[in-house]
Design a protein around this motif. Structure first.
Motif, PDB file in Angstrom:
ATOM      1  N   LEU A 238       0.849  -1.200   0.000  1.00  0.00           N
ATOM      2  CA  LEU A 238       0.000   0.000   0.000  1.00  0.00           C
ATOM      3  C   LEU A 238       0.885   1.251   0.000  1.00  0.00           C
ATOM      4  CD1 LEU A 238      -2.994   1.043   0.307  1.00  0.00           C
ATOM      5  CD2 LEU A 238      -2.482   1.259   2.750  1.00  0.00           C
ATOM      6  N   LYS A 239       0.511   2.237  -0.842  1.00  0.00           N
ATOM      7  CA  LYS A 239       1.346   3.434  -0.973  1.00  0.00           C
ATOM      8  C   LYS A 239       0.565   4.694  -0.664  1.00  0.00           C
ATOM      9  CE  LYS A 239       3.902   1.715  -4.947  1.00  0.00           C
ATOM     10  NZ  LYS A 239       3.801   1.703  -6.413  1.00  0.00           N
ATOM     11  N   VAL A 240       1.260   5.659  -0.093  1.00  0.00           N
ATOM     12  CA  VAL A 240       0.766   7.049  -0.058  1.00  0.00           C
ATOM     13  C   VAL A 240       1.960   7.881  -0.502  1.00  0.00           C
ATOM     14  CG1 VAL A 240      -0.019   8.981   1.355  1.00  0.00           C
ATOM     15  CG2 VAL A 240      -0.893   6.692   1.825  1.00  0.00           C
ATOM     16  N   GLY A 241       1.829   8.561  -1.625  1.00  0.00           N
ATOM     17  CA  GLY A 241       2.963   9.331  -2.163  1.00  0.00           C
ATOM     18  C   GLY A 241       4.185   8.441  -2.285  1.00  0.00           C
ATOM     19  N   GLY A 242       5.289   8.885  -1.698  1.00  0.00           N
ATOM     20  CA  GLY A 242       6.535   8.120  -1.798  1.00  0.00           C
ATOM     21  C   GLY A 242       6.722   7.104  -0.682  1.00  0.00           C
ATOM     22  N   ALA A 243       5.690   6.885   0.129  1.00  0.00           N
ATOM     23  CA  ALA A 243       5.808   5.924   1.246  1.00  0.00           C
ATOM     24  C   ALA A 243       5.038   4.660   0.921  1.00  0.00           C
ATOM     25  CB  ALA A 243       5.259   6.542   2.526  1.00  0.00           C
ATOM     26  N   LYS A 244       5.611   3.535   1.329  1.00  0.00           N
ATOM     27  CA  LYS A 244       4.991   2.254   0.969  1.00  0.00           C
ATOM     28  C   LYS A 244       5.145   1.244   2.104  1.00  0.00           C
ATOM     29  CE  LYS A 244       7.076  -0.347  -2.280  1.00  0.00           C
ATOM     30  NZ  LYS A 244       7.471  -0.723  -3.649  1.00  0.00           N
ATOM     31  N   VAL A 245       4.097   0.435   2.315  1.00  0.00           N
ATOM     32  CA  VAL A 245       4.215  -0.682   3.258  1.00  0.00           C
ATOM     33  C   VAL A 245       5.070  -1.743   2.557  1.00  0.00           C
ATOM     34  CG1 VAL A 245       2.985  -2.510   4.509  1.00  0.00           C
ATOM     35  CG2 VAL A 245       1.963  -0.222   4.306  1.00  0.00           C
ATOM     36  N   SER A 246       6.170  -2.125   3.212  1.00  0.00           N
ATOM     37  CA  SER A 246       7.104  -3.060   2.583  1.00  0.00           C
ATOM     38  C   SER A 246       6.417  -4.377   2.205  1.00  0.00           C
ATOM     39  CB  SER A 246       8.252  -3.340   3.553  1.00  0.00           C
ATOM     40  OG  SER A 246       8.971  -4.476   3.138  1.00  0.00           O
ATOM     41  N   ARG A 247       6.797  -4.904   1.068  1.00  0.00           N
ATOM     42  CA  ARG A 247       6.272  -6.212   0.644  1.00  0.00           C
ATOM     43  C   ARG A 247       7.024  -7.341   1.346  1.00  0.00           C
ATOM     44  NH1 ARG A 247       2.582  -6.203  -3.129  1.00  0.00           N
ATOM     45  NH2 ARG A 247       2.384  -4.353  -4.437  1.00  0.00           N
ATOM     46  N   LYS A 248       8.213  -7.010   1.894  1.00  0.00           N
ATOM     47  CA  LYS A 248       9.003  -8.050   2.553  1.00  0.00           C
ATOM     48  C   LYS A 248       8.543  -8.249   4.000  1.00  0.00           C
ATOM     49  CE  LYS A 248      13.747  -9.258   1.588  1.00  0.00           C
ATOM     50  NZ  LYS A 248      15.134  -8.786   1.496  1.00  0.00           N
ATOM     51  N   ASN A 251       5.523  -4.657   8.753  1.00  0.00           N
ATOM     52  CA  ASN A 251       5.668  -3.650   9.815  1.00  0.00           C
ATOM     53  C   ASN A 251       6.736  -2.604   9.455  1.00  0.00           C
ATOM     54  OD1 ASN A 251       5.222  -2.297  12.187  1.00  0.00           O
ATOM     55  ND2 ASN A 251       6.023  -3.895  13.532  1.00  0.00           N
ATOM     56  N   PHE A 252       7.282  -2.676   8.271  1.00  0.00           N
ATOM     57  CA  PHE A 252       8.227  -1.653   7.804  1.00  0.00           C
ATOM     58  C   PHE A 252       7.508  -0.759   6.799  1.00  0.00           C
ATOM     59  CE2 PHE A 252      12.749  -2.955   8.775  1.00  0.00           C
ATOM     60  CZ  PHE A 252      12.451  -4.045   9.570  1.00  0.00           C
ATOM     61  N   ILE A 253       7.649   0.551   6.975  1.00  0.00           N
ATOM     62  CA  ILE A 253       7.224   1.483   5.929  1.00  0.00           C
ATOM     63  C   ILE A 253       8.509   1.981   5.291  1.00  0.00           C
ATOM     64  CG2 ILE A 253       6.296   3.807   5.525  1.00  0.00           C
ATOM     65  CD1 ILE A 253       4.053   3.141   7.462  1.00  0.00           C
ATOM     66  N   ILE A 254       8.550   1.953   3.971  1.00  0.00           N
ATOM     67  CA  ILE A 254       9.788   2.392   3.334  1.00  0.00           C
ATOM     68  C   ILE A 254       9.577   3.674   2.526  1.00  0.00           C
ATOM     69  CG2 ILE A 254      10.887   0.123   3.355  1.00  0.00           C
ATOM     70  CD1 ILE A 254      10.166  -0.263   0.519  1.00  0.00           C
ATOM     71  N   ASN A 255      10.599   4.474   2.558  1.00  0.00           N
ATOM     72  CA  ASN A 255      10.627   5.693   1.757  1.00  0.00           C
ATOM     73  C   ASN A 255      11.201   5.277   0.405  1.00  0.00           C
ATOM     74  OD1 ASN A 255      11.200   8.094   0.505  1.00  0.00           O
ATOM     75  ND2 ASN A 255      12.445   8.937   2.172  1.00  0.00           N
ATOM     76  N   TRP A 256      10.319   4.934  -0.520  1.00  0.00           N
ATOM     77  CA  TRP A 256      10.807   4.369  -1.788  1.00  0.00           C
ATOM     78  C   TRP A 256      11.014   5.451  -2.835  1.00  0.00           C
ATOM     79  CZ3 TRP A 256       7.909   4.284  -6.441  1.00  0.00           C
ATOM     80  CH2 TRP A 256       6.621   4.811  -6.329  1.00  0.00           C
ATOM     81  N   SER A 257      10.357   6.635  -2.644  1.00  0.00           N
ATOM     82  CA  SER A 257      10.548   7.691  -3.640  1.00  0.00           C
ATOM     83  C   SER A 257      10.229   9.065  -3.056  1.00  0.00           C
ATOM     84  CB  SER A 257       9.635   7.400  -4.839  1.00  0.00           C
ATOM     85  OG  SER A 257       9.687   8.451  -5.756  1.00  0.00           O
ATOM     86  N   SER A 258      11.233   9.696  -2.480  1.00  0.00           N
ATOM     87  CA  SER A 258      11.100  11.049  -1.906  1.00  0.00           C
ATOM     88  C   SER A 258       9.847  11.212  -1.038  1.00  0.00           C
ATOM     89  CB  SER A 258      11.065  12.113  -3.019  1.00  0.00           C
ATOM     90  OG  SER A 258      12.098  11.912  -3.920  1.00  0.00           O
ATOM     91  N   ALA A 259       9.634  10.296  -0.138  1.00  0.00           N
ATOM     92  CA  ALA A 259       8.465  10.403   0.758  1.00  0.00           C
ATOM     93  C   ALA A 259       8.635  11.589   1.691  1.00  0.00           C
ATOM     94  CB  ALA A 259       8.325   9.123   1.580  1.00  0.00           C
TER      95      ALA A 259
END
Ligand code: EPU
Length: 290
Positions: A238-248, A251-259
């Motif tokens: 699940l994504k909001v802007g540049g933040a995403k719930v990790s698929r791995k 419980n990790f949210i990752i900054n995948w694109s300038s979150a």
């Protein structure tokens, strides 16, 4: 306060580069302190100005709001408070020592205990303050003593039994950790390495260790895993802007694109709402929001 120190207190210091999430705004005031005297002077200054104190180590468990931090951020920079000493099975580490470095050193010495914390990226100060840990155990298991300086400038030396360690909390409010000692156990290096490799391989397989994140975002509710609840709610990816719930690991949210912090906070809110609806559990934050 000494002039040299006043010069080192910066205004409007952007904190983006100081956290593993790599987002967020600026601190109203910011100071790097490399020894105890500087720390006490800076705290004195903060008190005289009525500034709220925020302690920054390696920034691996912090989300900084986009609007920034109103107060004085006291940073222990890389290389400061960085000594490790050994007396037989007792290891004394200063707060700025990186936990991975301490684990590496104690393993080299054939001292068992801390290797199960492999993969946790913070400093000794942060790890003790948060009672960092994982599936096996938390750092408190090995602690003998902790030294701190209170925000009022007083020094404290606590024996373990004087501290109230809880899940992800050492109960040291309004205090900055200066260092801690760990009573470890002699063991063969091969055995410690084997155990460490096992834990690390498992983490590498199940956690997004190389992504920009602050580790697990939520505390595990008693007897449950926040990651499993988020996963079972179908929220991986699940994504909001540049933040995403990790698929791995959910419980990790990752900054995948300038979150931005707004993206991350909105995603946190969505996750909490869905998990509450599905399982009736309101997830508590493990990370600190500044
Ligand atoms: N699980 C899922 N889906 C996921 C994630 C986990 O189904 O996306 C399941 C796993 O398969 C397992 C269970 O949930 O059956 C528990 O998962 P895991 O072993 O990964 O442990 P965890 O409780 O999610 C805790 C710590 C981690 C630590 C690991 C391993 C907390 C909040 N988390 O995670 O710590 O690395 O154990 O020791 O206590 C951190 O504090 O930042 C952190 C990452």
């Amino acid at each position: 306060m000494a002039n040299a120190l006043i010069d080192r207190i910066k205004r409007r210091q952007c904190l983006k580069g100081y956290t593993t999430f790599k987002e967020g705004g600026a601190a109203t005031m910011y100071a790097e302190t490399t020894n105890q005297e500087e720390l006490q002077e800076v705290l004195d200054y903060g008190k005289s100005q009525g500034l709220k104190i925020f302690v920054l180590g390696k920034g691996s468990n912090i989300l900084v709001r986009d609007s920034g931090v109103e107060g004085l951020v006291v940073h222990i920079p890389t290389g400061a408070f960085n000594k490790i000493e050994r007396r037989d099975e007792l290891v004394v580490a200063e707060a700025g020592v990186s936990l991975p470095r301490l684990i590496h050193r104690t393993t080299e010495w054939g001292l068992k205990g801390l290797e199960v914390l492999v993969g946790i990226p913070g400093s000794v100060g942060g790890a003790v303050a948060m009672n960092a840990g994982g599936r096996y155990e938390a750092i408190e298991r090995w602690i003998e003593e902790v030294s701190t300086v209170g925000y009022d400038g007083t020094l404290h030396h606590y024996k373990k039994n004087e501290l109230d360690f809880q899940y992800r909390n050492a109960g040291l409010e309004e205090e900055i950790i200066l260092g801690a000692s760990f009573r470890l156990e002699k063991c063969s290096r091969e055995e410690i390495f084997r155990q460490m490799r096992e834990v690390y391989e498992e983490k590498k397989r199940t956690q997004p260790l190389s992504s920009k994140s602050a580790g697990c975002v939520f505390k595990n509710p008693s007897g449950q895993s926040a990651g499993a609840l988020i996963d079972q709610s179908g929220l991986k990816g699940l994504k909001v802007g540049g933040a995403k719930v990790s698929r791995k690991h959910a419980n990790f949210i990752i900054n995948w694109s300038s979150a931005t912090a707004v993206h991350i906070l909105e995603l946190i809110q969505k996750v909490r709402e869905v998990v509450k609806k599905q399982f009736g559990v309101w997830l508590e934050l493990e990370i600190k929001v500044w």
